[in-house]
Design a protein around this motif. Structure first.
Motif, PDB file in Angstrom:
ATOM      1  N   UNK A  11       0.828  -1.217   0.000  1.00 52.50           N
ATOM      2  CA  UNK A  11       0.000   0.000   0.000  1.00 52.50           C
ATOM      3  C   UNK A  11       0.859   1.262   0.000  1.00 52.50           C
ATOM      4  N   UNK A  12       1.938   1.234   0.751  1.00 51.99           N
ATOM      5  CA  UNK A  12       2.829   2.385   0.780  1.00 51.99           C
ATOM      6  C   UNK A  12       3.400   2.637  -0.603  1.00 51.99           C
ATOM      7  N   UNK A  13       3.819   1.591  -1.276  1.00 48.58           N
ATOM      8  CA  UNK A  13       4.334   1.730  -2.639  1.00 48.58           C
ATOM      9  C   UNK A  13       3.284   2.285  -3.588  1.00 48.58           C
ATOM     10  N   UNK A  14       2.054   1.786  -3.452  1.00 48.50           N
ATOM     11  CA  UNK A  14       0.961   2.277  -4.303  1.00 48.50           C
ATOM     12  C   UNK A  14       0.701   3.759  -4.052  1.00 48.50           C
ATOM     13  N   UNK A  15       0.644   4.131  -2.791  1.00 45.49           N
ATOM     14  CA  UNK A  15       0.367   5.528  -2.459  1.00 45.49           C
ATOM     15  C   UNK A  15       1.500   6.450  -2.884  1.00 45.49           C
ATOM     16  N   UNK A  16       2.720   5.995  -2.725  1.00 44.18           N
ATOM     17  CA  UNK A  16       3.856   6.808  -3.171  1.00 44.18           C
ATOM     18  C   UNK A  16       3.847   6.960  -4.688  1.00 44.18           C
ATOM     19  N   UNK A  17       3.524   5.880  -5.393  1.00 47.04           N
ATOM     20  CA  UNK A  17       3.464   5.938  -6.859  1.00 47.04           C
ATOM     21  C   UNK A  17       2.378   6.894  -7.319  1.00 47.04           C
ATOM     22  N   UNK A  18       1.272   6.904  -6.624  1.00 53.52           N
ATOM     23  CA  UNK A  18       0.163   7.780  -6.995  1.00 53.52           C
ATOM     24  C   UNK A  18       0.527   9.249  -6.793  1.00 53.52           C
ATOM     25  N   UNK A  19       1.436   9.534  -5.887  1.00 56.17           N
ATOM     26  CA  UNK A  19       1.833  10.925  -5.617  1.00 56.17           C
ATOM     27  C   UNK A  19       2.925  11.418  -6.554  1.00 56.17           C
TER      28      UNK A  19
END
Length: 84
Positions: free
Chosen positions: A66-74
């Motif tokens: 989830x952290x990777x997904x959220x960082x990618x989205x930003x």
């Protein structure tokens, strides 16, 4: 009794590591059942330690995903090539 928890924690650590190595996700149950024939108290402490460790591994994997997904989205989208 601290001895039971210490023994259970050490064994749980080793069993979970072997489980990952072997790809046997229910290996700890076999070991727990075997322990239970000699010491139900140690079995209970061992199974609890295993469940806690496995839950932590699952939680950590999900957290990292989830952290990777959220960082990618930003991350800003890559700039498109300017028209020539």
């Amino acid at each position: 009794m601290a001895l039971i928890e210490d023994l259970a924690e050490q064994l749980a650590h080793d069993v979970i590591e072997a489980q990952k190595e072997l790809g046997e996700d229910r290996f700890y149950i076999d070991i727990g059942n075997y322990i239970g024939t000699s010491s139900p108290s140690l079995q209970e402490a061992f199974m609890t330690a295993c469940r806690l460790r496995l839950a932590e591994l699952r939680g950590r994997a999900y957290f990292e995903k989830r952290l990777g997904e959220l960082r990618s989205a930003k991350e800003p989208a890559p700039a498109e090539d300017a028209p020539k």
